[in-house]
Design an enzyme around this catalytic site. Structure first.
Site, PDB file in Angstrom:
ATOM      1  N   THR A 268      10.248  55.209  74.928  1.00 13.19           N
ATOM      2  CA  THR A 268      11.310  56.212  74.851  1.00 13.19           C
ATOM      3  C   THR A 268      10.828  57.487  75.514  1.00 13.19           C
ATOM      4  O   THR A 268       9.791  58.031  75.154  1.00 13.19           O
ATOM      5  CB  THR A 268      11.687  56.437  73.372  1.00 13.19           C
ATOM      6  OG1 THR A 268      12.354  55.263  72.908  1.00 13.19           O
ATOM      7  CG2 THR A 268      12.598  57.642  73.195  1.00 13.19           C
TER       8      THR A 268
ATOM      9  N   HIS B  32      15.093  44.583  70.314  1.00 10.73           N
ATOM     10  CA  HIS B  32      14.222  45.489  69.551  1.00 10.73           C
ATOM     11  C   HIS B  32      14.460  45.253  68.057  1.00 10.73           C
ATOM     12  O   HIS B  32      15.475  45.680  67.509  1.00 10.73           O
ATOM     13  CB  HIS B  32      14.545  46.924  69.929  1.00 10.73           C
ATOM     14  CG  HIS B  32      13.566  47.951  69.458  1.00 10.73           C
ATOM     15  ND1 HIS B  32      12.563  47.681  68.556  1.00 10.73           N
ATOM     16  CD2 HIS B  32      13.404  49.263  69.781  1.00 10.73           C
ATOM     17  CE1 HIS B  32      11.853  48.782  68.347  1.00 10.73           C
ATOM     18  NE2 HIS B  32      12.347  49.754  69.080  1.00 10.73           N
TER      19      HIS B  32
ATOM     20  N   ASN C 140       9.828  48.721  64.487  1.00  6.00           N
ATOM     21  CA  ASN C 140       9.698  50.185  64.357  1.00  6.00           C
ATOM     22  C   ASN C 140      10.756  50.877  63.504  1.00  6.00           C
ATOM     23  O   ASN C 140      11.090  52.042  63.736  1.00  6.00           O
ATOM     24  CB  ASN C 140       9.635  50.821  65.755  1.00  6.00           C
ATOM     25  CG  ASN C 140       8.439  50.316  66.536  1.00  6.00           C
ATOM     26  OD1 ASN C 140       7.586  49.633  65.981  1.00  6.00           O
ATOM     27  ND2 ASN C 140       8.360  50.625  67.812  1.00  6.00           N
TER      28      ASN C 140
ATOM     29  N   TYR D 278      13.979  50.384  63.139  1.00  6.64           N
ATOM     30  CA  TYR D 278      15.362  50.489  63.599  1.00  6.64           C
ATOM     31  C   TYR D 278      16.216  49.370  62.973  1.00  6.64           C
ATOM     32  O   TYR D 278      15.725  48.611  62.132  1.00  6.64           O
ATOM     33  CB  TYR D 278      15.410  50.533  65.134  1.00  6.64           C
ATOM     34  CG  TYR D 278      14.666  51.759  65.637  1.00  6.64           C
ATOM     35  CD1 TYR D 278      15.180  53.038  65.407  1.00  6.64           C
ATOM     36  CD2 TYR D 278      13.422  51.656  66.249  1.00  6.64           C
ATOM     37  CE1 TYR D 278      14.476  54.177  65.799  1.00  6.64           C
ATOM     38  CE2 TYR D 278      12.715  52.788  66.644  1.00  6.64           C
ATOM     39  CZ  TYR D 278      13.252  54.051  66.425  1.00  6.64           C
ATOM     40  OH  TYR D 278      12.560  55.183  66.796  1.00  6.64           O
TER      41      TYR D 278
ATOM     42  N   ASN E  61       9.203  55.523  60.760  1.00  8.87           N
ATOM     43  CA  ASN E  61      10.605  55.512  60.322  1.00  8.87           C
ATOM     44  C   ASN E  61      10.765  55.021  58.876  1.00  8.87           C
ATOM     45  O   ASN E  61      11.796  54.439  58.518  1.00  8.87           O
ATOM     46  CB  ASN E  61      11.497  54.710  61.273  1.00  8.87           C
ATOM     47  CG  ASN E  61      11.733  55.445  62.579  1.00  8.87           C
ATOM     48  OD1 ASN E  61      11.870  56.665  62.585  1.00  8.87           O
ATOM     49  ND2 ASN E  61      11.776  54.712  63.681  1.00  8.87           N
TER      50      ASN E  61
HETATM   51  C1  8OZ Z   1       9.071  57.138  69.712  1.00  9.38           C
HETATM   52  C2  8OZ Z   1      10.066  58.080  69.666  1.00  9.38           C
HETATM   53  C3  8OZ Z   1      11.376  57.689  69.637  1.00  9.38           C
HETATM   54  C4  8OZ Z   1      11.701  56.351  69.655  1.00  9.38           C
HETATM   55  C5  8OZ Z   1      10.203  52.943  69.033  1.00  9.38           C
HETATM   56  C6  8OZ Z   1      12.117  53.525  70.358  1.00  9.38           C
HETATM   57  O1  8OZ Z   1       9.262  53.299  68.326  1.00  9.38           O
HETATM   58  C7  8OZ Z   1      11.045  53.953  69.714  1.00  9.38           C
HETATM   59  C8  8OZ Z   1      10.694  55.381  69.698  1.00  9.38           C
HETATM   60  C9  8OZ Z   1       9.381  55.789  69.723  1.00  9.38           C
HETATM   61  O2  8OZ Z   1      10.491  51.760  69.172  1.00  9.38           O
END
Ligand code: 8OZ
Length: 360
Positions: free
Chosen positions: A29, A178, A181, A183, A238
């Site tokens: 990102t 994805h 992380n 999400y 996260n």
């Molecule tokens: C860092 C900052 C924002 C998003 C991920 C898409 O960790 C990210 C991400 C990483 O998969």
């Protein structure tokens, strides 16, 4: 007979797609998309510079307007975004490179201020993530998301399918889902964020249902060996965790073996603490296809992982940010540029397209 061991420099076939080496550019990102979250000139140049990777995996790209979680991340849901990405894939292909797009939905790691109509972000369960996130109005607290209802699931899967189709039109060589992380898809996989009591919650067979539906929908569009999946079993980034990460992700890897995936991409360890407690060889051996290792590898540890058959491919993040010609530098043992953390997220050419090649 001598057995020639593979290294980072050994070519590899993803089905009918030939990769020149196993040095993969990790999804990164960078928050530099243009208006409308459309890839623009500097993005074309950035990816073009890195085309000597065996495969580029694009930065996470939202599958729908609701998938977005941060300012300046590109999408793959509008005509303009498809056209912008086509310029990127053309540039990479002109250099002889290969590029997959990472299909991304941030789920609860979004904010209503980023959402169309300022609706709440969605998630498996109405559980707020701890902490704050960057929005267009600065840092704001995460919000309690809307728990997806059963009748909202088919349109979510359809959004992934549409994005996968758009990726084809945009000239990509494949897609990476994805599911890492913290999400949306990871929120379904791990039990700290998924408290559902329906067919999408409870046992891991249920928690992985949405991911499998999306794998099937995207494979139907792309065909075998053109869809990869990314997982991060013990990453706490996260605000997420699983109570049994080894069992959970062994089970996911084993089930994903039933599909003709391009690879399983695993962010090993915890990005935040640096801890690495899982047995990743066990995870690798639970998966029948190619295993892509990621997180903190360098030339020596990447080569060792491939030589010892702990990985088939190795993804490099920070090293590719700072070294557009990373494969050549590895091959010739050339010195590496140092990545500048301050310019990772957002900004312009500085820290993005201005890292020198070794030949300059
Ligand atoms: C860092 C900052 C924002 C998003 C991920 C898409 O960790 C990210 C991400 C990483 O998969």
């Amino acid at each position: 007979m001598t057995i020639v061991k593979n290294t980072l420099f050994s070519p590899i076939q993803l089905g009918d797609l030939a990769l020149a080496n196993r040095i993969i550019m990790a999804p990164l990102t960078r928050n530099r998309a243009g208006a409308g979250n459309v890839p623009q000139d500097i993005n074309v140049e950035y990816y073009r510079q890195r085309a000597s990777a065996g495969l580029i995996i694009s930065e996470g790209s939202q599958i729908s307007a609701c998938g977005i979680g941060y300012p300046g991340t590109p999408g793959i849901h509008s005509e303009a975004q498809i056209a912008g990405w086509k310029r990127v894939t053309d540039a990479v292909h002109e250099q002889g490179g290969r590029i997959f797009i990472q299909l991304w939905h941030t789920g609860r790691i979004s904010h209503s201020s980023l959402q169309p109509g300022h609706i709440l972000p969605v998630a498996p369960s109405a559980l707020k993530a701890a902490g704050k996130t960057l929005t267009l109005e600065g840092m704001q607290k995460f919000e309690t998301p809307h728990a997806l209802t059963l009748d909202e699931m088919p349109s979510l899967v359809a959004d992934y399918a549409t994005a996968a189709q758009n990726a084809k039109v945009a000239g990509f060589d494949g897609v990476e889902i994805h599911a890492a992380n913290g999400y949306l898809l990871d929120q379904f996989l791990r039990d700290s964020t998924n408290r559902r009591e329906d067919a999408y919650g409870g046992a891991i067979e249920n928690r992985m249902r949405l991911l499998l539906e999306i794998v099937e929908a995207t494979l139907a569009i792309w065909g075998k060996h053109r869809v990869g999946v990314r997982l991060s079993p013990e990453n706490s980034f996260n605000d997420i965790k699983d109570s049994q990460p080894q069992q959970t992700f062994n089970a996911v890897a084993k089930t994903l073996s039933n599909y003709p995936l391009a690879y399983l991409h695993v962010l090993e360890g915890d990005m935040l603490t640096g801890e690495r407690q899982l047995d990743y060889l066990e995870l690798r051996n639970s998966f029948a296809g190619y295993y892509m290792a990621n997180n903190g590898y360098d030339k020596a540890s990447g080569n060792a992982a491939i030589e010892q058959n702990r990985a088939d491919l190795v993804a490099f993040g920070k090293l590719f940010i700072a070294n557009p010609d990373l494969p050549e530098r590895f091959l010739k043992n050339l010195p590496l540029n140092t990545p500048d953390q301050a310019t990772f997220y957002g900004g312009d050419e500085k820290g993005y397209t201005d890292y020198p090649n070794s030949s300059i």
